[in-house]
Design a protein around this motif. Sequence first.
Motif, PDB file in Angstrom:
ATOM      1  N   LEU A 229      48.304 -47.377  41.001  1.00  0.00           N
ATOM      2  CA  LEU A 229      46.889 -47.523  40.684  1.00  0.00           C
ATOM      3  C   LEU A 229      46.703 -48.569  39.588  1.00  0.00           C
ATOM      4  N   ILE A 230      45.942 -49.596  39.897  1.00  0.00           N
ATOM      5  CA  ILE A 230      45.703 -50.686  38.954  1.00  0.00           C
ATOM      6  C   ILE A 230      44.229 -50.664  38.557  1.00  0.00           C
ATOM      7  N   GLY A 231      43.976 -50.430  37.290  1.00  0.00           N
ATOM      8  CA  GLY A 231      42.603 -50.372  36.825  1.00  0.00           C
ATOM      9  C   GLY A 231      41.948 -51.744  36.847  1.00  0.00           C
ATOM     10  N   ILE A 232      40.795 -51.839  37.511  1.00  0.00           N
ATOM     11  CA  ILE A 232      40.050 -53.103  37.524  1.00  0.00           C
ATOM     12  C   ILE A 232      38.789 -52.986  36.662  1.00  0.00           C
ATOM     13  N   ALA A 233      38.581 -51.819  36.094  1.00  0.00           N
ATOM     14  CA  ALA A 233      37.482 -51.601  35.151  1.00  0.00           C
ATOM     15  C   ALA A 233      37.776 -50.305  34.417  1.00  0.00           C
ATOM     16  N   GLU A 234      37.060 -50.069  33.333  1.00  0.00           N
ATOM     17  CA  GLU A 234      37.223 -48.811  32.612  1.00  0.00           C
ATOM     18  C   GLU A 234      35.870 -48.292  32.148  1.00  0.00           C
ATOM     19  N   LYS A 235      35.786 -46.985  32.053  1.00  0.00           N
ATOM     20  CA  LYS A 235      34.552 -46.366  31.594  1.00  0.00           C
ATOM     21  C   LYS A 235      34.331 -46.685  30.120  1.00  0.00           C
ATOM     22  N   LEU A 358      29.699 -44.266  32.713  1.00  0.00           N
ATOM     23  CA  LEU A 358      30.002 -44.818  34.035  1.00  0.00           C
ATOM     24  C   LEU A 358      28.873 -45.714  34.511  1.00  0.00           C
ATOM     25  N   GLY A 359      29.253 -46.804  35.152  1.00  0.00           N
ATOM     26  CA  GLY A 359      28.291 -47.631  35.870  1.00  0.00           C
ATOM     27  C   GLY A 359      27.164 -48.167  35.011  1.00  0.00           C
ATOM     28  N   SER A 360      25.931 -47.812  35.378  1.00  0.00           N
ATOM     29  CA  SER A 360      24.756 -48.325  34.671  1.00  0.00           C
ATOM     30  C   SER A 360      24.420 -47.532  33.420  1.00  0.00           C
ATOM     31  N   ASP A 361      25.132 -46.454  33.153  1.00  0.00           N
ATOM     32  CA  ASP A 361      24.911 -45.705  31.909  1.00  0.00           C
ATOM     33  C   ASP A 361      25.483 -46.498  30.742  1.00  0.00           C
ATOM     34  N   ASN A 362      24.765 -46.531  29.638  1.00  0.00           N
ATOM     35  CA  ASN A 362      25.254 -47.193  28.441  1.00  0.00           C
ATOM     36  C   ASN A 362      24.958 -46.329  27.224  1.00  0.00           C
ATOM     37  N   MET A 387      31.494 -47.831  22.897  1.00  0.00           N
ATOM     38  CA  MET A 387      31.529 -49.078  23.654  1.00  0.00           C
ATOM     39  C   MET A 387      30.985 -48.795  25.043  1.00  0.00           C
ATOM     40  N   ASN A 388      30.346 -49.771  25.633  1.00  0.00           N
ATOM     41  CA  ASN A 388      29.803 -49.615  26.971  1.00  0.00           C
ATOM     42  C   ASN A 388      30.891 -49.831  28.021  1.00  0.00           C
ATOM     43  N   PRO A 389      30.632 -49.455  29.285  1.00  0.00           N
ATOM     44  CA  PRO A 389      31.632 -49.685  30.335  1.00  0.00           C
ATOM     45  C   PRO A 389      32.011 -51.163  30.431  1.00  0.00           C
ATOM     46  N   SER A 390      33.249 -51.415  30.807  1.00  0.00           N
ATOM     47  CA  SER A 390      33.715 -52.798  30.933  1.00  0.00           C
ATOM     48  C   SER A 390      33.168 -53.430  32.206  1.00  0.00           C
TER      49      SER A 390
END
Length: 479
Positions: A229-235, A358-362, A387-390
Amino acid sequence: MDFVIAFILFTFISLIIVTVIRAMLFKPVPEAASVKHELILNEEKIVSDIVEMIRCKTISYRDETLIDTSEFEKFRELLAERYPLIHKNCGLERIGKTGLLYHWKGKSHSNPSVLMAHYDVVPAEEKSWEKPAFEGIIENGEIWGRGTLDTKSTLCGIMEAAEYLIERGFVPNQDIYFSFSGEEEIDGETCADIVTELENRGIRPAMVLDEGGAIVERVFPGVDKPCALIGIAEKGSVNIEFTMQSQGGHSSTPPRHTTAGRLAKAMVEIEKHPFRFQLTKPVREMFNTLGRYSGFALRIIFANLWLFKPVLKIVSKVSGSEMYALMHTTCAITKMDGSRAFNVLPPKASFGVNLRLLGSDNMDNAKERLKRIVKDDNIRLNIVSGMNPSKCSDIDCDEWLKLKSVVKSVWPNVIVSPYLMLGCSDSRHYCRISDKVYRFSPMELSKEQRDMIHGHNERIPITALIKTVEFYANMIYEL
């Protein structure tokens, strides 16, 4: 009426046919064969090097008075001693509080890459360990110690691979930077300082590789093969404190609703109102990859998410915390503070929550949502840190294909898949200057071993450590 019934029946049958056909076509995508470079590694040296790394107590604390800076300096001196060829052939800069930035010049400077790790570790409650946490004890083919998995192993892997290749006269095709921080565990600014320095120099990495996912088993329904599993983004992550003031007083004459009671009600309301379901790109990509290896019944769902999203929403709620966290912002109540005596009403009480966004939540809209849920103007909400999602990294590119190819060359039987990292890493800072930031810890980890990260009895099998070195050497060949 007959026409309406016939139309509904026709539509229903057509829908079934379409979903079944899509599921039948939803099969693994053929991949090109991967070539592994054969290496003759000095395993005794590699083990000796990481043992000495573990013996450096590079423990990071948010309270700087608790940090033993001499242990961090000891670690940095150890790198110079153990990897003389790197220090002779690569430029080294000290950036920020603890940053180490090595520059290995390649044949070209047009598409540089960054290999990352951190050398600070979390504290270890040694009385709960079976063996000392900072002695690097070797037993039954395993090396014990805090940092063996998170992440002195990957730092060791990078340095061993580079030292090995330099010794053999290898020059990389492109410039490579090694970016190491000593305050990742406390969300320190060192990595951000390194990124700022690279940004000021106009350096935009073609690829960044940091810790993250690993090679794991039984993490996806219906898939028996091990998955890389390769992370392409993080929460994102945010800590919010809820505070309420009062007059205090004696518990013999309490108000009808005490400060602690009103805060408790707020906690209940927060847990009763979870955040909404979201299906983000990294999770969709994971379903699109791993779902092709599931049984036919599950492939019907994963091949037709446009239709079965409501089912997936229900599945996420009943499948367990990890599946739920992939598709929701989570909110965990983690700390509480009030009176220190049973018969005293506290003049101030509070509780704290940690949200993984997650996603559009900040950070801002999550705070406002919690405020609406609590519905108590006397309770103040304060964002302590966060910090906001990447951003989500690109996987339709040569860099992604190279990374997949190297993983497959070292572990031929795995399925390589994108995924969403639930935790946070220093790599998020690199999203400012690169759209190809990948998060992968190149080692096979069981559920038991994953639980050791930040836990008790952390240790790594020697065979896994050697594989880590093999991975980085093969990766460097391809950069």
